[in-house]
Each structure stands twice: as C-alpha cells, then as structure tokens.
Design an enzyme around this catalytic site. Sequence first.
Site, PDB file in Angstrom:
ATOM      1  CD  GLU A  97      86.719  66.391  61.784  1.00 51.27           C
ATOM      2  OE1 GLU A  97      86.034  65.688  60.863  1.00 51.27           O
ATOM      3  OE2 GLU A  97      87.861  66.971  61.866  1.00 51.27           O
TER       4      GLU A  97
ATOM      5  CB  SER B 193      88.993  59.042  94.014  1.00 52.58           C
ATOM      6  OG  SER B 193      88.306  59.089  92.697  1.00 52.58           O
TER       7      SER B 193
ATOM      8  CE  LYS C  87      84.731  61.303  83.283  1.00 51.29           C
ATOM      9  NZ  LYS C  87      85.855  61.171  84.282  1.00 51.29           N
TER      10      LYS C  87
ATOM     11  CB  CYS D  64      90.871  69.679  56.523  1.00 46.86           C
ATOM     12  SG  CYS D  64      91.283  71.434  56.699  1.00 46.86           S
ATOM     13  CE1 TYR D  65      99.146  69.487  55.162  1.00 43.56           C
ATOM     14  CE2 TYR D  65      99.025  67.232  56.301  1.00 43.56           C
ATOM     15  CZ  TYR D  65     100.045  68.038  55.625  1.00 43.56           C
ATOM     16  OH  TYR D  65     101.302  67.940  55.221  1.00 43.56           O
TER      17      TYR D  65
ATOM     18  CG  HIS E   7      87.671  70.230  60.180  1.00 44.69           C
ATOM     19  ND1 HIS E   7      88.452  69.242  60.632  1.00 44.69           N
ATOM     20  CD2 HIS E   7      88.164  71.304  59.646  1.00 44.69           C
ATOM     21  CE1 HIS E   7      89.609  69.951  60.248  1.00 44.69           C
ATOM     22  NE2 HIS E   7      89.570  71.048  59.821  1.00 44.69           N
TER      23      HIS E   7
ATOM     24  N   GLY F 114      95.225  69.323  59.808  1.00 41.15           N
ATOM     25  CA  GLY F 114      96.386  69.661  60.520  1.00 41.15           C
ATOM     26  C   GLY F 114      96.718  70.986  59.981  1.00 41.15           C
TER      27      GLY F 114
ATOM     28  CG  ASP G  21      87.838  58.321  84.946  1.00 38.44           C
ATOM     29  OD1 ASP G  21      86.729  58.021  84.402  1.00 38.44           O
ATOM     30  OD2 ASP G  21      88.599  59.326  84.600  1.00 38.44           O
TER      31      ASP G  21
END
Length: 518
Positions: A177, A228, A374, A84-85, A175, A57, A232
């Site tokens: 990730e 549509s 997704k 990190c933070y 990080h 953060g 999704d």
Amino acid sequence: MTHHERLLIIDFGSQVTQLIARRLRELNVYCEIHPFNKVTDAFLADFAPKAVILSGGPASVFADGAPMPPTTVFTLGVPVLGICYGQQVMMHCLGGHVERGHGTAEFGRAFVTPTAEKLSILNGWFETDREQVWMSHGDHVSRLAPGFAVYGTSPNAPFAITADVSRNFYAVQFHPEVHHTPNGAKLYENFVRLAGFTGDWTMEAYRDQAIAAIRAQVGDKRVICGLSGGVDSSVTAMLLHEAIGDQLTCVFVDHGLLRQNEAAEVVAMFRDNYNLNLIHADESELFLGKLEGVSDPETKRKIIGGLFIDVFQKYANGIEGAEFLAQGTLYPDVIESVSFSGGPSVTIKSHHNVGGLPEKMGLKLVEPLRELFKDEVRVLGRELGLPASFIGRHPFPGPGLAIRCPGEITREKLEILKKADAVYIDQIRKHGLYDEIWQAFVAILPVRTVGVMGDGRTYDFACALRAVTSVDGMTADYYPFTHDFLGETATRIINEVQGINRVTYDITSKPPGTIEWE
Ligand code: XMP
C-alpha cells in the site's frame, strides 16, 4: 446506510493501515477499518465482508496477548489477504510457524523475485525478475501453514509472497500500500477483482445515497450548518442543500481574520450563486477587540475558539426549530485507532474545533462525509457542481490570519498581511505552481526593519513567505522555488504592499517546524 459490496480491513496498529483503505477506495471498493479487538463473530456476521484484509502492526505473535483476529475470519469462505504482521497472524492461526527477527529483520527497500509459477494477484506486476517493495518487519514466517506455497522471495524474507490458492488466502511480508512499493496497487486491484468486487463505490452513486439518507434522517426538521468556506464544510452544505433545500440554514462566522475578499467571495458564491440560506455573521469587531494586546499563541487560539462557539450558538439559537447540526467530519476522524503506546500525546497546538457544541445545544448530528476520505470529498464536491478552483484550494486554518501574525494582532498588520498574501498567491498561480503546493501563505513578522526606497529611508514590517509540500499536513517539506521566482515575488510585494520593506523565505520542514507560525 451503505448497501455496497464491503471489504473489511482488520487493523493491528500499522502506521499505514489507512493507506490500504485509500488504495481500495481508489479502486471504487468500499472498505472499513476496524481494530482487531472489535471484530467479533457477531460483528463479522453483521458486516458480511466480501473479502478481508489483515493489516500490518508493531506486535509480535509471540507476545502475551498478541493481537489476533477471530478464527472465523478463515471460515467465512471469502478471500483473505494478510499484510506483514497480517501474514504472520495468518500463518500462526492456520498451522504455520513464525520466528523472531534475529538478524533477519528488514526495514525499508527490498527486492522480491517471483517464483516460476505465477500468482494471479501479481498479474501486471512482477513482469521482471525482481520488483521493488517496502519491508518493515522484525519477525518472519519460517514454516508455511498447510496448503500454502511460496510465490516470491527476498534475500531476508524467503516467504515474501505466499498463498493457498484453493482457499483464496494470500499473504505478503511487505507493504503493497505504500508509495515505496511502486506497483503495489496492482496487487490490491487483482485481489479485489478475484474477490468479485464490481467497483460499485463511486461518488456519483454516493451522492444519491447520501441525499436519500439525509432526507430519511432529517424528515421535515431544520438543520444548521457552520460554513467556513473550506472544502469539507462547503461540500457538506451543498449536499444538504440538495437534500433538504430551505430546511438548511448555514452560518458563516466572519472573525475578521480571513484572507483578502474571502468573506465576500464565500457569501457571493453560496448565497447568490447557489441560493443557500446563509447568515453572514460579521463579528470581526468582537474577535479583533478581544484579541487586542494578546500575543501568546495559545491564548489567541483559546480566545478565538471560545468566541467562535459563543457566536455560532447565538446565531443558531435564532434559527427557529432547528434540531440538527451538520458537520463535515471525515472518515480519518472516526477511524478508531489501535494504540500500543497508550500514553497521552503532547499538545503542540490546540486546534480550533467545535466539538461538544451539539450536546451543549441539544442538537442531533448530521455527518454525511463520515465515510469519506479527503480526496473523495473533493470528487463529491465536483459531482455537486462546486468549481474546481474552489475544491483545489489550499487548507486554511480555523483561527485564520491570527496564527500568521506572530505577536500582537493589529488591524494595520492584518491589512498589510492580506495584501501581501494576495500578491504571493497571485504569483504562485501565475507561475502555474498552485496545485503542486500543499499550502502557501505569508506571515507578517513582529519586527520592523530599515530599508531604502527611492532616496528615502523606510522603517517597515518584514514578512516571511511559506510554501510546503505535504500529503496530510503531518509532515511537510518547504517548496523549492527558483531564486528568480523568489526575487520577483519579493520585488512585487515590496512595490505593491505599503508597510513591508523586507521579504524572507521560510525553508523549515516539518518537523522540526510546524506549517503555520503559531
Ligand atoms: P501545523 O501548523 O500544526 O498545521 O503544522 C498543520 C495543518 O493544520 C492547519 N491548522 C489548523 N487547521 N484549525 C484548523 O482547522 C486549526 O486550529 C489549525 N491549526 C493549524 C494548518 O493550516 C496546516 O494545514
């Protein structure tokens, strides 16, 4: 509805918190992101996490009202990982010390060297004497909390990897990730293994649970779903169809701004192939009529958005006894974000959405994809039997070809655009490039230019080809086609599509451009 093993990510506002969740989901671990100020003792008791991750953060633990987790996090008896933070918070809460940046800030690539004693959460990583990681910190830990030891250092972060193994507390300054920490996923894998996660979060299991949950929610009532043809809404419809069969009616609003053969293909697939109750609301005359003479992009978007809601409502009102509206809302849409800037962001484009519709119509919502990212929706789509070619389709915007036709929309231009787009996509597929590209399409430009074909003069439209790579549509790079590919495609479009005599390639990245032309 989830009865999975759960991991809690406490968010302190890092730009990349969502990536932590994605890495964990890839490991078949169910996790949720919650902002630090919503995580109370009662929340923790209810959530019952099997492990906790404290995100990064932008704040400093020195700031007034610095974001902190409840200290109960450290007495739950479950493994905790600080990023990190999150590391600084951990030290701060447990009796260590954090110092302000002062020349030791680190942003970007750094190299971490492990200590002689190896940490189990680094298994399979740190096999060499230094490993690339991505740092982004101003403050840094200057004294460890009691019980902690150092397991890795970088030139500017002497406490790059720290742990109190006896309590299963782990904390890193970098990080793991992000993509720029190439082996970082390993750390998450080891952490969840150590926390005892069995990997019970799979789309195969989710499908059955989601079906059971839909049945429990809906009972014998009727459900409407706006289809549509995008991934999704298609996966939502298929899931509901499996769960409640004939109680579902889908409405496919055809605004006349779809790609070549698209309406027919969607109707054939869902109605004929999957036997869904499907209303094909062909309202192209209405939409194209209202768009006549309009060239301002925002006005076009507003017209289409407004009509869409009216039309949907008209058809939905005709469905006797409907009590629910199904929507393909995804997890990134519902994660509450931690905002430090607070200010409103500028509207670049007013996106097409049907928010507000359920209240207006007095319908209750069914959102079976609310917990999914997704890529998980795509896996679920495959589980439900949707063809791979369909699931892998490029995104297509709600306002359709209207925003690929700058200036006034005419039927003539739309027909030309559909043909040119079909040739372009065919070229991309033939060259095996479709899956490498995030999105590709043609925009027809509001200019006519002079050309020569055979011995005659032509005075036809120019078009622009667009193809970008992207991860989430937020930023994008143009795709580096070869000149041969571009030349061949231009020739094919000009030869095969009457009305176009000039082809250009759009090499703008986003930012400063946007992906669509309007
Ligand atoms: P831009 O043009 O803003 O597009 O860079 C980013 C992504 O969003 C899609 N897009 C939309 N999708 N409704 C949608 O559902 C919209 O109104 C809309 N406008 C843009 C665009 O195709 C790209 O993938």
